[in-house]
Scaffold this motif. Structure first.
Motif, mmCIF file in Angstrom:
data_model
loop_
_atom_site.group_PDB
_atom_site.id
_atom_site.type_symbol
_atom_site.label_atom_id
_atom_site.label_comp_id
_atom_site.label_asym_id
_atom_site.label_seq_id
_atom_site.Cartn_x
_atom_site.Cartn_y
_atom_site.Cartn_z
ATOM 1 N N GLY A 1 4.198 2.907 -9.002
ATOM 2 C CA GLY A 1 3.608 3.308 -7.724
ATOM 3 C C GLY A 1 4.069 4.687 -7.291
ATOM 4 O O GLY A 1 5.055 5.217 -7.796
ATOM 5 N N LYS A 2 3.353 5.260 -6.339
ATOM 6 C CA LYS A 2 3.671 6.599 -5.847
ATOM 7 C C LYS A 2 4.683 6.585 -4.705
ATOM 8 O O LYS A 2 5.205 7.623 -4.321
ATOM 9 C CB LYS A 2 2.385 7.295 -5.404
ATOM 10 N N GLY A 3 4.929 5.410 -4.142
ATOM 11 C CA GLY A 3 5.881 5.308 -3.043
ATOM 12 C C GLY A 3 7.291 5.058 -3.542
ATOM 13 O O GLY A 3 7.508 4.749 -4.714
ATOM 14 N N THR B 1 13.444 8.503 3.296
ATOM 15 C CA THR B 1 12.813 9.748 2.852
ATOM 16 C C THR B 1 11.361 9.851 3.318
ATOM 17 O O THR B 1 10.693 10.847 3.074
ATOM 18 C CB THR B 1 12.848 9.848 1.323
ATOM 19 N N GLY B 2 10.890 8.808 3.992
ATOM 20 C CA GLY B 2 9.537 8.812 4.537
ATOM 21 C C GLY B 2 9.388 7.669 5.520
ATOM 22 O O GLY B 2 10.141 6.679 5.464
ATOM 23 N N PHE B 3 8.433 7.803 6.430
ATOM 24 C CA PHE B 3 8.281 6.793 7.485
ATOM 25 C C PHE B 3 6.805 6.567 7.763
ATOM 26 O O PHE B 3 6.050 7.517 7.983
ATOM 27 C CB PHE B 3 8.991 7.264 8.761
ATOM 28 N N GLN B 4 6.387 5.297 7.727
ATOM 29 C CA GLN B 4 5.014 4.925 8.068
ATOM 30 C C GLN B 4 5.038 4.102 9.344
ATOM 31 O O GLN B 4 5.652 3.050 9.407
ATOM 32 C CB GLN B 4 4.376 4.103 6.935
ATOM 33 N N LEU B 5 4.346 4.595 10.362
ATOM 34 C CA LEU B 5 4.254 3.881 11.624
ATOM 35 C C LEU B 5 3.423 2.616 11.447
ATOM 36 O O LEU B 5 2.517 2.563 10.620
ATOM 37 C CB LEU B 5 3.607 4.794 12.669
ATOM 38 N N TYR B 6 3.740 1.575 12.228
ATOM 39 C CA TYR B 6 2.943 0.357 12.218
ATOM 40 C C TYR B 6 1.462 0.711 12.199
ATOM 41 O O TYR B 6 1.001 1.568 12.964
ATOM 42 C CB TYR B 6 3.224 -0.485 13.464
ATOM 43 N N LEU B 7 0.698 0.043 11.352
ATOM 44 C CA LEU B 7 -0.697 0.420 11.160
ATOM 45 C C LEU B 7 -1.533 0.261 12.419
ATOM 46 O O LEU B 7 -2.487 1.007 12.635
ATOM 47 C CB LEU B 7 -1.307 -0.399 10.012
ATOM 48 N N ASP B 8 -1.179 -0.713 13.272
ATOM 49 C CA ASP B 8 -1.957 -0.886 14.495
ATOM 50 C C ASP B 8 -1.597 0.151 15.558
ATOM 51 O O ASP B 8 -2.191 0.172 16.635
ATOM 52 C CB ASP B 8 -1.828 -2.308 15.057
ATOM 53 N N GLN B 9 -0.632 1.021 15.244
ATOM 54 C CA GLN B 9 -0.341 2.166 16.113
ATOM 55 C C GLN B 9 -0.789 3.467 15.449
ATOM 56 O O GLN B 9 -1.297 4.365 16.110
ATOM 57 C CB GLN B 9 1.158 2.232 16.420
ATOM 58 N N ALA B 10 -0.582 3.531 14.137
ATOM 59 C CA ALA B 10 -0.943 4.746 13.408
ATOM 60 C C ALA B 10 -2.459 4.915 13.349
ATOM 61 O O ALA B 10 -2.973 6.035 13.397
ATOM 62 C CB ALA B 10 -0.375 4.692 11.994
ATOM 63 N N TYR B 11 -3.181 3.794 13.248
ATOM 64 C CA TYR B 11 -4.632 3.834 13.138
ATOM 65 C C TYR B 11 -5.270 3.400 14.451
ATOM 66 O O TYR B 11 -4.599 2.900 15.349
ATOM 67 C CB TYR B 11 -5.102 2.904 12.016
ATOM 68 N N ALA B 12 -6.581 3.560 14.550
ATOM 69 C CA ALA B 12 -7.306 3.082 15.727
ATOM 70 C C ALA B 12 -7.090 1.573 15.858
ATOM 71 O O ALA B 12 -7.006 0.862 14.839
ATOM 72 C CB ALA B 12 -8.787 3.395 15.585
ATOM 73 N N SER C 1 0.836 -1.210 0.000
ATOM 74 C CA SER C 1 0.000 0.000 0.000
ATOM 75 C C SER C 1 0.862 1.247 0.000
ATOM 76 O O SER C 1 0.580 2.223 -0.710
ATOM 77 C CB SER C 1 -0.931 0.000 1.217
ATOM 78 N N MET C 2 1.934 1.238 0.779
ATOM 79 C CA MET C 2 2.874 2.359 0.787
ATOM 80 C C MET C 2 3.504 2.568 -0.575
ATOM 81 O O MET C 2 3.623 3.693 -1.060
ATOM 82 C CB MET C 2 3.984 2.104 1.815
ATOM 83 N N ARG C 3 3.919 1.458 -1.187
ATOM 84 C CA ARG C 3 4.626 1.549 -2.464
ATOM 85 C C ARG C 3 3.693 1.961 -3.609
ATOM 86 O O ARG C 3 4.107 2.691 -4.512
ATOM 87 C CB ARG C 3 5.281 0.207 -2.795
ATOM 88 N N VAL C 4 2.439 1.491 -3.581
ATOM 89 C CA VAL C 4 1.512 1.773 -4.673
ATOM 90 C C VAL C 4 0.771 3.086 -4.451
ATOM 91 O O VAL C 4 0.803 3.995 -5.290
ATOM 92 C CB VAL C 4 0.499 0.629 -4.851
ATOM 93 N N ALA C 5 0.096 3.223 -3.316
ATOM 94 C CA ALA C 5 -0.733 4.402 -3.052
ATOM 95 C C ALA C 5 0.089 5.586 -2.576
ATOM 96 O O ALA C 5 -0.232 6.738 -2.872
ATOM 97 C CB ALA C 5 -1.810 4.061 -2.023
ATOM 98 N N GLY C 6 1.145 5.316 -1.813
ATOM 99 C CA GLY C 6 1.999 6.383 -1.289
ATOM 100 C C GLY C 6 1.655 6.760 0.137
ATOM 101 O O GLY C 6 0.547 6.479 0.628
#
Length: 429
Positions: A309-311, A382-393, A211-216
């Motif tokens: 992809g956008k990522g 150049t970018g950082f995505q937090l674990y989804l179970d922490q970033a999201y509810a 998802s990060m690599r495709v959607a960004g």
């Protein structure tokens, strides 16, 4: 699994469950209660394993020696007990002076409730050399609300000997190249990927990265804000994962396999029975604990870029640990965080506990080549995505785990995954 990065690391050792009986009273207290006139700073953490637990206690005593008018009261809890008690404390509006945080959604809720000290101007002078990725999970609207002490990321751990046997010259950097590598391994009679299908969260890593690599990254944030994961990029990510599953790359019985058991994902890697696993920086330790470990044959590479992809290849997925300060806490709380972050102690933590340093100044203390590779990837991210179970509810993170597991098992389509996650996200909003 729905847990945090440190709780995943907690698979390596037994937790100090006896700490769960500690009372909730006294949080946020700064009068000491002893009549000594000392300022008491209450510090809640989840460092239950040795040698880190001992080192943290020693650091608190060293601070007290340098500040005779301050007492650091340590409260240590196992992950799940900690999260449960902190939920109750957040609801009551009475947080500890210093407390462990993974950042993301939970910290943002505490910030929005006015419970957390804005540390931006108080710590900027001594956190300026920190790895940007380590700071990002604790920043909202360009303000800092916690100081990180640990950082890590998920990537591919691979067996160099098995890659060589399959005539794969170097780790793939594109998704099509990755699928080609998987096929080459299969053609050589090698199990390409070890996966703990039973525990769900390891499979989620594939969908999250795709998802990060495709959607960004912007789309990841927008989806969370708007509670809508039905965008084309997320569907395409699921399709790419479906394409991987169609190659039958996982070990036999992977849907019933656990992560750290003697017959689980980590053991397969550690015993040289699979060529790759997608896992966090704790992977080598668990491989050696659940299996034998493969020594110098173990290597690391970042999740490949997806063509079109956008990522970017340099955007990473991971998390770590930090310390937040309750609003109105004694000044000594921030002073302790500065003391805790000093280079000499940071290097000691790296050498003795295996933490990946958040400060560039402490990187020289890293000696393990694989952890150095992880650190290098984080430093150049150049970018950082937090674990989804922490970033999201939490409920959204759990639904992602469940739906992606269903996709991997063949019972959900890529479109159904995005609709299910969106439904839960909207219900949480």
């Amino acid at each position: 699994m729905g847990n945090t990065s440190l709780s995943r690391r907690g698979l390596l050792a037994a937790s100090a469950a006896t700490a769960t009986g500690l009372a909730l009273s006294g949080c946020g207290s700064s009068d000491g209660g002893s009549g000594s006139g000392k300022t008491t700073v209450e510090w809640w953490n989840i460092t239950t394993t040795e040698p880190a637990k001992k080192l943290w206690a020693e650091r608190a005593r060293e601070f007290e020696a340098a500040h005779p008018d301050v007492k650091i009261k340590i409260v240590t809890l196992e992950n799940e007990a900690y999260k449960s008690k902190m939920t109750a404390l957040t609801t009551s509006g009475k947080l500890p002076d210093i407390y462990h945080t993974w950042g993301g959604g939970v910290l943002k809720q505490q910030v929005d409730a006015g419970l957390v000290e804005d540390l931006t101007d108080k710590v900027s002078s001594w956190t300026k050399d920190f790895v940007p990725a380590a700071l990002s999970a604790y920043e909202f609207e360009d303000r800092s609300y916690a100081v990180p002490f640990d950082i890590g990321m998920v990537g591919f751990w691979y067996n160099k000997a098995l890659f060589k046997k399959a005539k794969i010259d170097s780790p793939p950097t594109t998704w099509s190249g990755y699928l080609d590598a998987v096929q080459a391994l299969k053609d050589a009679g090698i199990t390409p990927i070890a996966l703990a299908g039973k525990e769900k969260w390891p499979g989620m890593y594939y969908w999250a990265y795709l998802s990060m690599r495709v959607a960004g990254l912007e789309a990841m944030q927008k989806a969370a804000t708007e509670a809508d994961f039905t965008g084309e990029g997320f569907v395409t990510a699921g399709q790419h994962l479906k394409d991987l599953v169609a190659l039958e790359p996982f070990q036999k019985g992977f849907l019933g396999a656990a992560y750290s058991t003697p017959s689980g994902e980590a053991a397969l890697m550690g015993n040289g029975k699979a060529a790759m696993e997608l896992m966090g920086q704790w992977a080598p330790v668990v491989q050696g604990d659940a299996g034998k470990g493969i020594g110098e044959d173990l290597g690391f590479f970042s999740f490949p870029a997806v063509e079109g992809g956008k990522g970017a290849l340099t955007e990473v997925f991971g998390g770590g640990g930090g310390h937040a300060v309750r609003k109105g806490a004694p000044d000594a709380a921030v002073e302790f965080l500065k003391f805790f972050a000093e280079k000499e102690f940071a290097e000691k933590l790296v050498k003795e506990t295996g933490l990946i340093p958040v400060s560039k100044d402490a990187r020289a203390a890293l000696t393990d080549p694989n952890l150095t590779a992880v650190s290098d990837a984080l430093n150049t991210a150049t970018g950082f995505q937090l674990y989804l179970d922490q970033a999201y509810a939490p409920a959204v993170g759990q639904e992602i785990n469940d739906s992606v597991a269903a996709l991997i098992a063949g019972s959900k389509s890529p479109e159904q995954v995005t609709r299910s996650v969106t439904q839960v996200a909207k219900s949480e909003g």
